[in-house]
Design an enzyme around this catalytic site. Sequence first.
Site, PDB file in Angstrom:
ATOM      1  N   LYS A  41      -2.925   6.965   1.604  1.00  0.00           N
ATOM      2  CA  LYS A  41      -2.789   7.965   0.556  1.00  0.00           C
ATOM      3  C   LYS A  41      -1.637   8.935   0.812  1.00  0.00           C
ATOM      4  CE  LYS A  41      -3.249  10.633  -2.835  1.00  0.00           C
ATOM      5  NZ  LYS A  41      -1.806  10.859  -2.710  1.00  0.00           N
TER       6      LYS A  41
ATOM      7  N   CYS B  96      -1.875  -6.787   0.705  1.00  0.00           N
ATOM      8  CA  CYS B  96      -1.753  -5.513   1.426  1.00  0.00           C
ATOM      9  C   CYS B  96      -2.171  -5.651   2.888  1.00  0.00           C
ATOM     10  CB  CYS B  96      -2.583  -4.437   0.749  1.00  0.00           C
ATOM     11  SG  CYS B  96      -2.458  -4.509  -1.035  1.00  0.00           S
TER      12      CYS B  96
ATOM     13  N   CYS C 232      -5.302   7.527  -5.446  1.00  0.00           N
ATOM     14  CA  CYS C 232      -4.537   6.280  -5.279  1.00  0.00           C
ATOM     15  C   CYS C 232      -3.418   6.446  -4.261  1.00  0.00           C
ATOM     16  CB  CYS C 232      -3.886   5.884  -6.594  1.00  0.00           C
ATOM     17  SG  CYS C 232      -5.029   5.763  -7.973  1.00  0.00           S
ATOM     18  N   SER C 233      -3.211   5.408  -3.437  1.00  0.00           N
ATOM     19  CA  SER C 233      -2.065   5.418  -2.532  1.00  0.00           C
ATOM     20  C   SER C 233      -0.792   5.258  -3.368  1.00  0.00           C
ATOM     21  CB  SER C 233      -2.192   4.307  -1.497  1.00  0.00           C
ATOM     22  OG  SER C 233      -2.397   3.066  -2.134  1.00  0.00           O
TER      23      SER C 233
ATOM     24  N   HIS D 262       2.117   3.706   1.334  1.00  0.00           N
ATOM     25  CA  HIS D 262       1.608   2.336   1.440  1.00  0.00           C
ATOM     26  C   HIS D 262       2.696   1.321   1.092  1.00  0.00           C
ATOM     27  CE1 HIS D 262      -0.918  -1.079   1.403  1.00  0.00           C
ATOM     28  NE2 HIS D 262      -1.394  -1.001   0.185  1.00  0.00           N
TER      29      HIS D 262
ATOM     30  N   ILE E 282       3.517   4.509  -4.166  1.00  0.00           N
ATOM     31  CA  ILE E 282       4.511   3.442  -3.996  1.00  0.00           C
ATOM     32  C   ILE E 282       5.498   3.924  -2.938  1.00  0.00           C
ATOM     33  CG2 ILE E 282       6.417   2.260  -5.171  1.00  0.00           C
ATOM     34  CD1 ILE E 282       4.667   2.475  -7.755  1.00  0.00           C
TER      35      ILE E 282
END
Lengths: 385, 132
Positions: free
Chosen positions: A328, A83, A207-208, A332, A210
């Site tokens: 977020k 990442c 959670c970030s 991402h 997709i």
Amino acid sequence: MNVGVLGIGITKFGERWDQGLRELLLDAQVKSIKDANIEAKDIDALYTGNMGGGALSGQLHIGAMATENLNINKPSSRVEGACASGSLALRAGILAIESGEADIVQVNGVEKMTDVSTEQVTTMLMGAGDEELEGFNGLTFPGLYALLANAYMSKYPKLTRDLLAEVSVKNHFHGARNDYCQFRKEINIDVVKNATMVADPLTLFDCSPITDGAASIILASEAKAKELGSKVSIIGSGMGTDSLSLARRNTLTAIPAGKIAADAAYASAGIKASEVNFAEVHDCFTIAEIMAVEALGFAKEGEGYKLYKNKDTYFDGKIPINTSGGLKACGHPVGATGVKQAVEATMQLRGEAKGRQVKDAEIGVTHNVGGSGASAAVHVFKRVK
Amino acid sequence: MFRDSSIIRWRAYKDRYMLEGYECSSCGKKYFESKGMCPCGSIEFNEIEFSGVGKIVSFTQIHSGPEAFSEQGKYCVAIIDLAEGARITAQIVDCKFEDLAIGTNVEAVFRKFYKSGEKGAIHYGTKFVPKF
Ligand SMILES: [Zn+2]
């Protein structure tokens, strides 16, 4: 260190079923070239951050794709650090200029993630952890950060569930004011706490997401930047690494690589944390943003929660964090994230962050993490007076 | 990807099947997983066997796992400090997530992990059960 930022380009982040890996990359590349007011043939070298091209699209060799897109034959390579791929590409570009090898460099980041199943993406992302020791046991990325969150919140209970949720609430607030952002919607604490559990204690809203997207930035040597009238400079760059697996780390209540990177970046820029006006940080999960503000020296370890009690991290607060919406809300697209952070920092320093502009911003930092903290890079951006 | 490498290679992983680890022959630091260079600079290790007794350092419950684990539904994963001093990552089974805590004592058991590939080769390894 002084490397000029000549131009920036970014695609709309989100589920981009209208564009593939190549088209997203091209869109960002063309935008940064136009913004820099140069021609493609002026570029001396290219670096492109990408993590999942091989696993998700069957496409590697993204370096050559970037030059093919521009019909040029210049040196070009893909940079991978999970990442953190985007900011490692940025660092490679900076070093190419600092070495004297290149005068003008294009740094890109791109990821195409929504064409495949969530399970495939989960498996691909887990390649950033330790496949043998963690992946084999069924750990996922949210799982790794959940392990960090539970260890941290057990040692530092003042970071309550509500304050952790504030990270996500604030990032959505900023995201709602950013037009390249994936989720332009404000939320409240209850939305975060009541969302589907992913890995205890982290819910879907910790959670970030997709995301598909690409970002691009044109760098120039100090002399070239002066000649072409650049408004923003990169004055510091630092990187740190650590073990792939959490079990081999010295601590589970911090991400040491982030602090190593921050200290190195501040040292190369000759500044202190107290001089920073705003930061784009790696909030892949809410707990990661708490650890990021501590690594950057905005709070001591265990005291990051204090910044989330009184809206200090909002764009008009004491130390604005993630005005882009962060990972977020903004999304991402892993290989693009580090470059997106550089784009947002540049927009802030050029006074172009409409609706979320940090007042009188002079120095901003970007903080990008790979894996559960095995790689981290920090860059310092400064407005040219 | 590692998961699909040959079965012969898996069997070489003593840490995975026998809960064996390594002790730096120079400074005595213990490792569950195979080597690398010890911070003391040594690359010489002696094989040691762990008792399989340890304590939870941190834990979580995964609600949505990777492809290979989708059959398992929800499952608990923890980081465990073994009594002998090494730290490992493993699933905690035969318990409710709600009953686990940081500091819970655990003991190793040998369990099936998942099937992989077209032929459905079964992967085995070490999981842990709580000892309340
Ligand atoms: Zn040693």
